[in-house]
Each structure stands twice: as structure tokens, then as C-alpha cells.
Design a protein around this motif. Structure first.
Motif, PDB file in Angstrom:
ATOM      1  N   PRO A   1      41.555  42.401  40.183  1.00 49.59           N
ATOM      2  CA  PRO A   1      41.339  43.460  41.165  1.00 49.59           C
ATOM      3  C   PRO A   1      41.129  42.898  42.569  1.00 49.59           C
ATOM      4  CG  PRO A   1      39.340  43.066  39.908  1.00 49.59           C
ATOM      5  CD  PRO A   1      40.406  42.242  39.260  1.00 49.59           C
ATOM      6  N   GLN A   2      41.500  43.691  43.575  1.00 47.46           N
ATOM      7  CA  GLN A   2      41.353  43.274  44.958  1.00 47.46           C
ATOM      8  C   GLN A   2      39.935  43.571  45.421  1.00 47.46           C
ATOM      9  OE1 GLN A   2      43.723  41.759  47.047  1.00 47.46           O
ATOM     10  NE2 GLN A   2      41.899  41.474  48.292  1.00 47.46           N
ATOM     11  N   ARG A   3      39.160  42.531  45.703  1.00 47.24           N
ATOM     12  CA  ARG A   3      37.775  42.697  46.143  1.00 47.24           C
ATOM     13  C   ARG A   3      37.457  41.724  47.262  1.00 47.24           C
ATOM     14  NH1 ARG A   3      35.058  42.610  40.107  1.00 47.24           N
ATOM     15  NH2 ARG A   3      35.734  44.680  39.436  1.00 47.24           N
ATOM     16  N   THR A   4      36.417  42.058  48.023  1.00 45.31           N
ATOM     17  CA  THR A   4      35.968  41.135  49.062  1.00 45.31           C
ATOM     18  C   THR A   4      35.195  39.974  48.466  1.00 45.31           C
ATOM     19  OG1 THR A   4      33.993  42.491  49.396  1.00 45.31           O
ATOM     20  CG2 THR A   4      35.886  42.925  50.833  1.00 45.31           C
ATOM     21  N   ALA A   5      34.597  40.176  47.289  1.00 44.78           N
ATOM     22  CA  ALA A   5      33.853  39.116  46.613  1.00 44.78           C
ATOM     23  C   ALA A   5      33.850  39.407  45.120  1.00 44.78           C
ATOM     24  CB  ALA A   5      32.422  39.040  47.143  1.00 44.78           C
ATOM     25  N   TYR A   6      33.689  38.341  44.333  1.00 46.56           N
ATOM     26  CA  TYR A   6      33.750  38.476  42.875  1.00 46.56           C
ATOM     27  C   TYR A   6      32.414  38.080  42.255  1.00 46.56           C
ATOM     28  CZ  TYR A   6      38.692  39.222  43.535  1.00 46.56           C
ATOM     29  OH  TYR A   6      39.897  39.747  43.932  1.00 46.56           O
ATOM     30  N   LEU A   7      32.072  38.798  41.184  1.00 50.58           N
ATOM     31  CA  LEU A   7      30.785  38.622  40.528  1.00 50.58           C
ATOM     32  C   LEU A   7      30.894  37.628  39.371  1.00 50.58           C
ATOM     33  CD1 LEU A   7      29.709  42.361  40.323  1.00 50.58           C
ATOM     34  CD2 LEU A   7      29.009  40.670  42.029  1.00 50.58           C
ATOM     35  N   PRO A   8      29.769  37.042  38.977  1.00 53.11           N
ATOM     36  CA  PRO A   8      29.785  36.184  37.787  1.00 53.11           C
ATOM     37  C   PRO A   8      30.364  36.922  36.590  1.00 53.11           C
ATOM     38  CG  PRO A   8      27.709  35.947  38.967  1.00 53.11           C
ATOM     39  CD  PRO A   8      28.442  37.074  39.632  1.00 53.11           C
ATOM     40  N   GLY A   9      31.253  36.250  35.869  1.00 50.54           N
ATOM     41  CA  GLY A   9      31.874  36.839  34.693  1.00 50.54           C
ATOM     42  C   GLY A   9      33.153  37.600  34.951  1.00 50.54           C
ATOM     43  N   ASP A  10      33.528  37.795  36.219  1.00 49.19           N
ATOM     44  CA  ASP A  10      34.762  38.519  36.522  1.00 49.19           C
ATOM     45  C   ASP A  10      35.979  37.717  36.062  1.00 49.19           C
ATOM     46  OD1 ASP A  10      33.621  40.740  37.604  1.00 49.19           O
ATOM     47  OD2 ASP A  10      33.926  40.179  39.697  1.00 49.19           O
ATOM     48  N   THR A  11      37.034  38.437  35.706  1.00 48.85           N
ATOM     49  CA  THR A  11      38.335  37.831  35.451  1.00 48.85           C
ATOM     50  C   THR A  11      39.318  38.350  36.495  1.00 48.85           C
ATOM     51  OG1 THR A  11      38.907  39.572  33.872  1.00 48.85           O
ATOM     52  CG2 THR A  11      37.924  37.554  32.994  1.00 48.85           C
ATOM     53  N   ILE A  12      40.247  37.498  36.908  1.00 48.92           N
ATOM     54  CA  ILE A  12      41.114  37.808  38.043  1.00 48.92           C
ATOM     55  C   ILE A  12      42.538  37.426  37.703  1.00 48.92           C
ATOM     56  CG2 ILE A  12      41.489  37.410  40.516  1.00 48.92           C
ATOM     57  CD1 ILE A  12      38.602  36.250  40.585  1.00 48.92           C
ATOM     58  N   ARG A  13      43.484  38.242  38.144  1.00 46.68           N
ATOM     59  CA  ARG A  13      44.904  37.897  38.093  1.00 46.68           C
ATOM     60  C   ARG A  13      45.386  37.613  39.516  1.00 46.68           C
ATOM     61  NH1 ARG A  13      44.161  42.396  35.501  1.00 46.68           N
ATOM     62  NH2 ARG A  13      45.301  43.648  37.038  1.00 46.68           N
ATOM     63  N   LEU A  14      46.213  36.611  39.663  1.00 47.57           N
ATOM     64  CA  LEU A  14      46.693  36.196  40.974  1.00 47.57           C
ATOM     65  C   LEU A  14      48.212  36.098  40.950  1.00 47.57           C
ATOM     66  CD1 LEU A  14      46.435  35.082  43.845  1.00 47.57           C
ATOM     67  CD2 LEU A  14      45.816  32.863  42.869  1.00 47.57           C
ATOM     68  N   PRO A  56      51.364  36.247  35.945  1.00 50.24           N
ATOM     69  CA  PRO A  56      50.487  35.854  37.059  1.00 50.24           C
ATOM     70  C   PRO A  56      49.490  34.787  36.637  1.00 50.24           C
ATOM     71  CG  PRO A  56      49.836  37.993  36.187  1.00 50.24           C
ATOM     72  CD  PRO A  56      51.122  37.642  35.520  1.00 50.24           C
ATOM     73  N   PHE A  57      48.982  34.066  37.627  1.00 49.59           N
ATOM     74  CA  PHE A  57      47.890  33.143  37.349  1.00 49.59           C
ATOM     75  C   PHE A  57      46.684  33.948  36.863  1.00 49.59           C
ATOM     76  CE2 PHE A  57      50.098  30.993  41.008  1.00 49.59           C
ATOM     77  CZ  PHE A  57      50.663  29.961  40.253  1.00 49.59           C
ATOM     78  N   ARG A  58      45.901  33.338  35.955  1.00 51.71           N
ATOM     79  CA  ARG A  58      44.717  34.014  35.436  1.00 51.71           C
ATOM     80  C   ARG A  58      43.497  33.138  35.683  1.00 51.71           C
ATOM     81  NH1 ARG A  58      44.448  34.313  30.380  1.00 51.71           N
ATOM     82  NH2 ARG A  58      46.262  33.062  29.780  1.00 51.71           N
ATOM     83  N   LEU A  59      42.434  33.767  36.214  1.00 49.40           N
ATOM     84  CA  LEU A  59      41.230  33.052  36.600  1.00 49.40           C
ATOM     85  C   LEU A  59      40.023  33.679  35.933  1.00 49.40           C
ATOM     86  CD1 LEU A  59      41.926  33.094  40.457  1.00 49.40           C
ATOM     87  CD2 LEU A  59      42.619  31.323  38.852  1.00 49.40           C
ATOM     88  N   ALA A  60      38.974  32.885  35.754  1.00 44.36           N
ATOM     89  CA  ALA A  60      37.707  33.380  35.223  1.00 44.36           C
ATOM     90  C   ALA A  60      36.575  32.821  36.071  1.00 44.36           C
ATOM     91  CB  ALA A  60      37.526  32.968  33.767  1.00 44.36           C
ATOM     92  N   VAL A  61      35.693  33.700  36.505  1.00 41.93           N
ATOM     93  CA  VAL A  61      34.521  33.301  37.269  1.00 41.93           C
ATOM     94  C   VAL A  61      33.397  32.971  36.296  1.00 41.93           C
ATOM     95  CG1 VAL A  61      32.871  33.988  39.050  1.00 41.93           C
ATOM     96  CG2 VAL A  61      35.233  34.814  39.142  1.00 41.93           C
ATOM     97  N   ALA A  62      32.670  31.911  36.574  1.00 41.34           N
ATOM     98  CA  ALA A  62      31.573  31.505  35.694  1.00 41.34           C
ATOM     99  C   ALA A  62      30.580  32.639  35.513  1.00 41.34           C
ATOM    100  CB  ALA A  62      30.873  30.276  36.255  1.00 41.34           C
ATOM    101  N   ALA A  63      29.987  32.707  34.332  1.00 40.71           N
ATOM    102  CA  ALA A  63      29.072  33.806  34.032  1.00 40.71           C
ATOM    103  C   ALA A  63      27.698  33.611  34.650  1.00 40.71           C
ATOM    104  CB  ALA A  63      28.928  33.953  32.518  1.00 40.71           C
ATOM    105  N   SER A  64      27.346  32.384  35.022  1.00 40.31           N
ATOM    106  CA  SER A  64      26.010  32.132  35.573  1.00 40.31           C
ATOM    107  C   SER A  64      26.030  30.835  36.374  1.00 40.31           C
ATOM    108  CB  SER A  64      24.972  32.038  34.455  1.00 40.31           C
ATOM    109  OG  SER A  64      25.284  30.957  33.583  1.00 40.31           O
TER     110      SER A  64
END
Length: 939
Positions: A453-466, A515-523
Motif C-alpha cells: 500500500p502507498q503510505r507516508t510511513a510503514y508500521l512494524p509487521g507491514d508487508t509491502i509490494r514494490l 513485484p518485489f515483496r518486502l516485510a517490515v520487522a515486527a519489533s
């Protein structure tokens, strides 16, 4: 404004450092907004909202702009951009909300002021370096003399100098100016371009044809000399552009009505044949879609090469316009190729050029010279080189010229002196000889990145497609692969390969299918962390290029968006945004609307001199009473709701005799959002307030301040704030809603669900001088205390009638006393709905949910104390414990008011609730042998 610009120029010329800050935004032109209409929308769609704002007529900024061409994908339409002037009484945020609410506007922004970048050297400091201040040593450094053997440019190649005025009579410059012979000076617009007598450039800042010398800002003459000083005239210096000409375009005001006009000058230069445009000015931060549109127009629609100074910050940051797409960002180096002491360094820098002791035209007289330094003078060297490249490779478009310059630099990362800046000085130092001689070069680039999703910032645990767009700019490539790597420990790349294969010159590819796939650390992510991702492009034959893109992680706020509201909660008690500029946070939106809450937050007080908040004060500033003890966190699902948030913050403990004007409270905030049907129009905010002082707080006032911006059907934001005493609900609504399809954000408010005695204060933000509360000149401690402590006096219940106004409101409560170490809880619901009945129904649902899912702890419990049915409708049966004795029953509403009392109850009784409104109530039974309580929900 003119004096401010002159002060900046003076500070630069005196060599004084300016306090650049990465989080700061540049100043703006007072009262002026720029907007872009949605495709197919006419300016008349905004007539009603402009009248409601009292704004001046829309002015089309670029009526003669060239439309995008399908032959050059990625162009932009500038003819839909307009500007307007607002009255002094209307805030930019208010106007932005009203304009966006029409649905006819793509964006609304202030117009930023970008400063000239000049940082002179101290000539005495360089006196030990042989000829360093009296010769153009840098021409050898960048191989200019040998490049001139290949090409000396051409008088048809014009470099636009967007800067301060230029001394057009200087011996090195007077024969280098590009004149417009189609419009001689005769008082007529002979060439029908909208400018009268623009024979020698144009002064965009003051809207006249005098782009000449301005003694308060000599910067333009300095830049012009580096680029275009005349060669072979037997005097002075030689500009790198040699035979190329320059067009002087003044962008700084020197008249009372003038305003900064850097971006207007870019469009003028592009529309008037400048193949290269130099921008030796800028500021930290302040990203603008309008400015990016202008840049894209010049580069894509008009095929101009744009070159900008990266800034004199000695920091790793974004600097605009240098950091925009389609701009060559140029930092500086010394004569030894070591980074200049004050040059900006970042992954966004494209290349570097000499920026120390650059000998150039001064301009105080017609034959003077001076050695100066800064990225302001590295950039025009690259601009001149770009003009020479265009002479040798006339078939190249602007992006290809930029690629040619990047791919022919001399790498300086391997110098020990540059070890700490490896990867942040671009591809290397300008080499003009290579730039005009090398062929068979390759450069493929990622030209666009799309995050979902398009966001200004990403939270812990988010997953992202690029998803990325890749374009090949120079010679055909084979075996092209894009590999994505995370340079941050807090982002993991789960799918990081894009095999492009072969691409012809100017060919494009996109990894939509995979697309590239990303994962933000949970903590474990520090607050407001910037995570850098690296694209590495490789191809057969040894081609390799690195590009970078940044993400902001773990912001110091959370967004609850489980239902139809998307509400930002900060770690320091604010709602919607963490700052007055509205740039930190996602605001408050409803069903995909634009933001409807320009400012909101918790307000505490015990007296007119002891107030705690982070709301506006005066002079465009905000108070900073609260500091975070624990970062705002979001849990989904939560134990009691679809989404829950936790925040802990406090203010400073007052000390006797000190000037601290705080209350002394630690706050544990909990928030709850629900996705179930019927519960989608509110978010619950629960505040546990603990007295951390040594004294009893008596009384303690707590409330929520909201500055609503609710648009009506014609796009205006004329609001009324009022009070529903039956529900302890303060709300605002938009005047002029049209049935049967009102806007979804027609009503919004705050309901007090739990606490002491309620309070409300509705505010007309534009109230006249002398009003008890007047936000036009700030929000003082005394005014804040008044709004909390005035109870529900009729005079303060409503504001904005009859025609609507810019309104705010405080909904609060009075806690009679809070002893040291004790805690109390106050709870509010934030509500938004399309109609008043829906808002009221949601307010009732919020009370019911809070009563059933978040029950208060009973003061005491005993076997045999039964209350049913619960929730109740009509009648409620109460059974008391055995041996309880005669008792008195009290039924109190959510704010502590007694609504029913029954004495002499012995064992059981039925209470008639038919006269009560729906909501949360507390039943208290006091007998000879104790006290018992129970929460009751009335439907």
C-alpha cells in the motif's frame, strides 16, 4: 518578503552558516496557494468555494504550456495549474481542505520560497595555494581544454540561468546573452508569448523585463560567469559553455509586490528554447507536487536538461529542487577531488564538480572577478557541460544527456579522503572530455517506484509490494537484471529479483506480474527510522548501476483504520497530526475523504496558568508540554476491539518557584476501533490520568480540542459547532448540505463517555478582536483554561451560525479532585457520519460498546447482587444481596449526573428506564452493610 530574501543573501555573502534542519520546511509566500484541477474539470467548479473563502480569482499559471506528447511518455499537463490569493483571515490548511473537498482538485499546496546557495571562500585562507584564487584551475581538473578541442558549443544552445539578476553590462557577459529578436523593446508583445518586450530575458519575480543587476543579490552574475563568460576576448576568464549563450531569468523580488519565482522561471526557460536550465538555489525538505510537475514539464514536455545544486549542508538529506526526478543533483569537490567541506552528500546526488575557489564574474563593476565556493558554482559547470554534450549528441533527449554525464565521470569513491561518503557522491566528478567523446555507453535506470500500500510511513509487521519502471537510456542492453537489496536490518526483501532481459534504446519494462515483496520487522525498530533500499542494475558486458529509494518506518504515531475512520494518534497526545504543518501523520479521514481535522489533541488544566497540551499557541508555534514515555503502538486484532492502540506520555512535574506551567499528569491512552456493522463510524479514546505531583489536583480539567474542516456540497468549508446535552456530544456540521446525497463527512464530533462534569466550548476561529477566545491571534493558556472550565454555559455551546464559519470546539470534563498518586479515567468517542441521525446513532453505539466491552471495575461486588436484563430496554430488575438491609439506589449517566434515585429498597425492585436515552449508566446501591455498583447499558 523582500527584506527576508535580502537578509538571506547578505548572510550567504558574508559567509555565515544558516541553520539547515532536515525536518524543517522552507518558508512560503504568504496567503498564496497553487492548485491543479483534475483532468476534465473546469475552473468554474471552484467558484462557490472561492466565494466562501473570500479568495481572489483563479489565475492560470502556465496558459501557454505545451501539452504532453505520446511520443515522450511521462509528460505532464501544466495548463490545469492555477494560483489564488487568500484573505489574511483564512488559513492555508482551511482553504486546502475546502478545495480538495470539491473533488475537482488534484492537489493544493503553498508556494515555497527557495533560497540562493552561496557560500564564499575566504581568499586569505587560500593564499598559500599557488594561483588557486587567481586562476581557473578547475578547467584542467574537469578536462575542459581538451573537451573544447572537440566542441566549443554553439550560440544556438541556450542555458537558462534562473537566479538573481545578472550584470548584463559586464565585459564577460554582455555578448553572451541570448536576445529575443522577435520581441524588440517597443511596448508591444510582438511574438505573442504573453510578455511585453522580453528582449533580454525576464524578471519573473517582479514581472518586468529587467533581469539585470540587483546589488542585493549578486548570485546570478556569479553563476552566469561560471557557465557562459566569453572566451577569446583577451580579458578575464572563460566560461565552460564557451560559445553557448545564456538567458537571464531573475527569480528574487526587488519590488514591494515581487515574490520568489524559481519554478515560474523554469517554465519560462523551457518555453523559450533553453536546452539546459541551471538552478543554483533550493532548500531542505518541503516536497511539492507542483514543483515536481514543473520539473517534469521542462524535462519531458520541453526536453530541457535540468541541473541543480545539491546544497551546502554537509549532511545526508533531500534538498529541493535537486532531489526531484529529472534533475541532475550536483554536489562539490575541492581541487584534490575530496568532497567540499560543506557539500551535501546523499544517495540522491548524481555527480560532483569543483566547488571551491571558483573564479567568476563578480558584477559590482563591469570588469571585476572573485573566487567563490559552494555547490551553486559546481552546478553551472555541469550545466555548461550538458550544453556541450547536446552539441555533440543532438539526437539525445534530456534524460539521455543526463545519463551521458553520469556515465563519463571520474570515480572518486576510491580516494581515502572520500571513504566516509562512498556511494553518496554520485557516479563521480565531472569529466567534460569523456562526456563529449565517449560512445557505446550503457545506462538503464529505475525511473519510477510504486509502493503498495502507498503510505507516508510503514508500521512494524507491514508487508509491502514494490513495482518499478525501468528504462534504458543509452545503448541497447542485454541480460538486464534489477536486484533489490535492503540496506536496513528492519526490512527484509522476500522477492528481490526482476529479470528484464534485453531493452533497446529508450525501451521500458515493468515488473507488474512479479513485484518485489518486502516485510517490515515486527519489533525493535527505532522511531522514525529511514530504511534505504538499493536497486542494483546489471547487464551483459559489465554494466552496473546502483540507485536507492527510502522508506520511513515505525513513525511516532499510529493510524487506526479498521472501520470507516482513519485516525492518526501520536505518541504525545495529538490527533490527526503531530505538528501544525500537517506533515507528520495521516490526519483524520472518513470513507476515503480528504483530511477533515486540521488540529486536535488532549488538553489538561488546573488553572489559567497551569495548562498542558501540544496545541497551537501563538506566532505559528505549538506548545510542547507532553513528552512520550512509550511509543504509540497498534495491535490488530486487539483483545477487545478490531484494532487497539496504546500510548503513554506525561507532562513536566511543576516545581515550586519555577516557571513551568504544566499540570503534572501521566497519561495512559488506549484507543479502540471496530470493523463490525453499526460500529464503523467511531473510535474510542480512553485516557487514564495519574497525578504525579505531591499535591491534590482540585479540580482537574481534561478535554479534547478539535479544529474541524468539514466541506459542504459546493466545496466550501462553512461549519457550525454545537452541543447535544442529552448525549454530552459536541459536534460540528457543514452548512449547505444538499439532500438526498450529503457528503459523507457532513457531521463530526466528540462524545464524552466517562468522566466528571461535562464541559463544552464552541469557537468561531475568526472571532473579532475582544472575543473571549480568538484563535486568529493564537490560543493562550488563559483561553485554553476557559474552554475547559466554563461547563456547558449556553453562550458557549454553539458557534458559526447562521452561515457557517471556521470553527473549533473543546469537549471536556471536570474531575473534582485527584489526590497524589491517584488515577482517574476519562473517555471520549471520535465520530463522523453523513447525517445527524447517523451521528447520534453512532454516539449511542459508542456508549453501548464502551459499556459492554470495556466495563469499569466495580467498587465492590457481592454474591446475590443481580441486575438484569443488561443491556436493558424499558425496565431493569435489581436484586440486592441477602442481609444488605435497606438501601438507596442511584443511577448515574456516563458523566456522573444522577438520573434516577430510589430510597427504601429492601431486597428487589424494578426500575422504569423508559424516560432515559440510550447509553452507559452506573447503578450504585448503598446499604447499611456496604456499597455495590454495576454498569448498565440502556438501549
Amino acid at each position: 518578503m523582500r527584506n527576508i530574501l535580502r537578509l538571506f543573501a547578505f548572510l550567504f555573502l558574508m559567509g555565515l552558516a544558516l541553520p539547515w534542519a532536515a525536518s524543517a520546511a522552507p518558508p512560503t509566500i504568504p496567503g498564496r496557494l497553487v492548485l491543479k484541477l483534475q483532468p476534465g474539470k473546469a475552473p468554474s467548479a471552484l467558484d462557490a468555494v472561492l466565494r466562501s473563502l473570500g479568495a481572489g480569482a483563479l489565475q492560470q499559471k502556465f496558459p501557454r504550456a505545451l501539452a504532453p506528447s505520446p511520443e515522450r511518455p511521462g509528460g505532464v499537463e501544466l495548463r490545469g495549474i492555477y494560483q489564488l490569493q487568500l484573505p489574511a483571515t483564512v488559513t492555508l490548511d482551511w482553504a486546502r481542505a475546502a478545495l480538495l473537498a470539491t473533488g475537482a482538485v488534484e492537489y493544493v499546496e503553498p508556494l515555497y520560497i527557495r533560497e540562493p546557495l552561496y557560500q564564499p571562500n575566504d581568499p586569505m585562507a587560500d593564499s598559500t595555494l599557488t594561483d588557486i584564487t587567481t586562476s581557473q584551475f578547475y578547467l584542467k581538473q574537469i578536462k575542459a581544454y581538451r573537451a573544447w578541442d572537440i566542441t566549443r558549443g554553439d550560440s544556438s544552445l541556450v542555458i537558462g540561468i534562473t537566479d538573481g539578476g545578472v550584470r548584463l553590462t559586464h565585459e564577460e557577459l554582455r555578448q553572451q546573452v541570448k536576445h529575443n529578436y522577435a520581441d524588440p523593446i517597443n511596448g508591444l508583445d510582438d511574438d505573442n508569448d504573453g510578455y511585453i518586450d522580453n528582449f533580454t530575458g525576464w524578471d519573473l519575480a517582479n514581472n518586468d523585463n529587467n533581469a539585470g543587476y540587483d546589488p542585493t543579490i549578486v548570485h546570478g552574475t556569479l553563476v552566469a560567469g561560471v557557465t557562459a563568460a566569453r572566451t577569446d576576448n583577451g580579458v578575464g576568464i572563460a566560461g565552460l559553455g564557451n560559445r553557448c549563450r545564456f538567458l537571464p531569468l531573475s527569480i528574487y523580488p526587488n519590488t514591494p509586490t515581487g515574490v520568489f519565482a524559481g519554478y515560474e522561471a523554469i517554465v519560462y526557460a523551457a518555453d523559450h528554447g533553453c536546452q539546459v536550465i541551471n538552478m543554483s538555489w533550493g532548500a531542505v525538505g518541503g516536497y511539492s507536487r507542483f514543483e515536481q510537475d514543473v520539473i517534469t514539464y521542462a524535462a519531458v514536455n520541453r526536453n530541457a536538461v535540468l541541473v541543480a545544486a545539491a546544497g551546502n549542508t554537509n549532511a545526508d538529506l533531500l534538498f529541493y529542487p535537486a532531489s526531484y526526478d529529472h534533475v541532475l543533483s550536483v554536489s562539490g569537490v575541492q581541487s584534490t577531488d575530496q568532497k567540499s567541506p560543506n557539500g551535501t552528500f546523499s544517495h540522491r546526488v548524481d555527480m560532483v564538480a569543483p566547488g571551491i575557489s571558483i573564479l567568476t564574474t563578480y558584477g559590482v563593476q563591469d570588469n571585476d572577478y572573485i573566487a567563490v565556493g559552494g555547490t551553486s558554482f559546481a552546478a553551472p559547470l555541469v550545466s555548461a557541460a550538458a550544453a556541450l554534450v547536446r552539441r555533440v549528441f543532438p539526437q539525445y533527449n534530456s534524460d539521455q544527456v543526463a545519463a551521458q554525464l553520469r556515465q563519463t565521470t571520474d570515480n572518486i569513491d576510491n580516494l581515502p579522503a572520500n571513504a566516509q561518503w562512498v556511494g553518496r557522491l554520485g557516479t563521480g566528478r565531472l569529466n567534460v572530455l569523456k562526456a563529449v567523446t565517449r560512445t557505446n555507453l550503457q545506462e538503464a535506470r529505475v525511473v519510477t517506484s510504486y509502493f503498495a500500500p502507498q503510505r507516508t510511513a510503514y508500521l512494524p509487521g507491514d508487508t509491502i509490494r514494490l513495482t518499478t519502471d525501468v528504462q534504458n537510456l543509452l545503448q541497447p542492453v542485454a541480460g538486464l537484471t534489477v536486484t533489490l537489496t535492503s540496506l536496513s536490518p528492519y526490512v527484509t526483501v522476500r522477492q528481490g529479483s526482476f529479470v528484464v532481459g534485453s531493452l533497446p534504446t529508450l525501451g521500458r519494462a515493468r515488473n507488474t506480474a512479479a513485484p518485489f515483496r518486502l516485510a517490515v520487522a515486527a519489533s525493535g525498530i527505532p522511531l522514525n527510522t529511514t530504511a534505504t533500499l538499493r536497486y542494483r542494475l546489471t547487464a551483459t558486458g559489465g554494466f552496473q548501476l546502483d540507485q536507492y529509494v527510502d522508506l520511513v518506518l515505525n513513525p511516532d504515531y499510529v493510524v487506526l483504520d479498521a472501520n470507516d475512520l482513519a485516525l492518526t494518534l501520536t505518541s504525545r497526545g495529538n490527533l490527526a497530526y503531530d505538528n501544525l504543518a500537517g506533515t507528520v501523520g495521516a490526519g483524520l479521514t472518513y470513507r476515503g475523504s480528504s483530511n477533515i481535522l486540521s488540529e486536535g489533541g488532549l488538553l489538561l488544566a488546573t488553572s489559567a496558568t497551569r495548562v498542558s497540551d501540544r496545541l497551537r499557541t501563538s506566532g505559528g508555534q505549538s506548545r510542547q508540554s507532553f513528552f512520550s514515555l512509550a511509543q504509540a503502538t497498534r495491535q490488530q486484532p486487539g483483545p477487545r476491539a478490531t484494532q487497539e492502540a496504546r500510548v503513554v506520555f506525561q507532562d513536566t512535574v511543576p516545581v515550586a518557584g519555577s516557571r513551568v506551567r504544566s499540570v503534572g499528569v501521566r497519561v495512559r491512552q488506549r484507543a479502540y476501533a471496530y470493523a463490525a456493522a453499526g460500529l464503523r463510524d467511531f473510535v474510542l479514546l480512553e485516557y487514564s490520568l495519574k497525578n504525579i505531583t505531591a499535591d491534590t489536583l482540585k479540580p482537574l480539567y481534561a478535554g479534547i480540542f478539535t479544529d474541524w474542516d468539514l466541506p459542504n456540497s459546493d466545496g466550501a468549508a462553512r461549519n457550525v459547532a454545537t452541543w447535544d446535552s442529552a448525549r454530552t456530544l459536541g459536534y460540528a456540521y457543514a452548512v449547505g448540505q444538499t439532500a438526498p446525497q450529503p457528503l459523507p463527512t457532513a457531521y463530526a464530533g466528540i462524545r464524552l463517555l466517562r468522566g466528571g462534569t461535562p464541559a463544552v466550548y464552541s469557537i468561531d476561529n475568526g472571532a473579532p478582536v475582544g472575543s473571549a477566545v480568538r484563535l486568529a491571534d493564537g490560543f493562550s493558556l488563559a483561553e485554553k483554561f476557559l474552554t475547559l472550565s466554563n461547563g456547558t454555559a449556553r453562550a458557549q455551546r454553539t458557534a458559526g451560525l447562521p452561515n457557517g464559519a471556521d470553527v473549533s470546539q473543546v469537549v471536556g470534563t471536570r474531575v473534582a479532585r485527584l489526590a497524589p498518586g491517584d488515577s482517574t479515567t476519562v473517555t471520549f468517542a471520535v465520530l463522523v457520519a453523513p447525517t445527524l441521525p447517523q451521528l447520534q446513532a453512532s454516539a449511542d453505539a459508542a456508549a453501548s460498546v464502551y459499556a459492554t466491552l470495556l466495563p469499569a471495575r466495580a467498587a465492590a461486588s457481592a454474591a446475590g447482587f443481580n441486575v438484569y436484563p443488561n443491556p436493558a430496554a424499558g425496565r431493569l430488575r435489581v436484586e440486592l444481596p441477602a442481609q444488605f438491609g435497606l438501601a438507596t439506589l442511584w443511577l448515574n449517566n456516563a458523566v456522573g449526573q444522577t438520573v434516577l434515585k430510589q430510597t427504601g429498597v429492601e431486597k428487589a425492585i424494578e426500575l422504569n428506564l423508559t424516560s432515559l436515552g440510550p447509553g452507559l449508566y452506573v447503578l450504585r446501591a448503598q446499604g447499611a452493610n456496604g456499597l455495590v455498583t454495576r454498569n448498565v447499558v440502556v438501549r
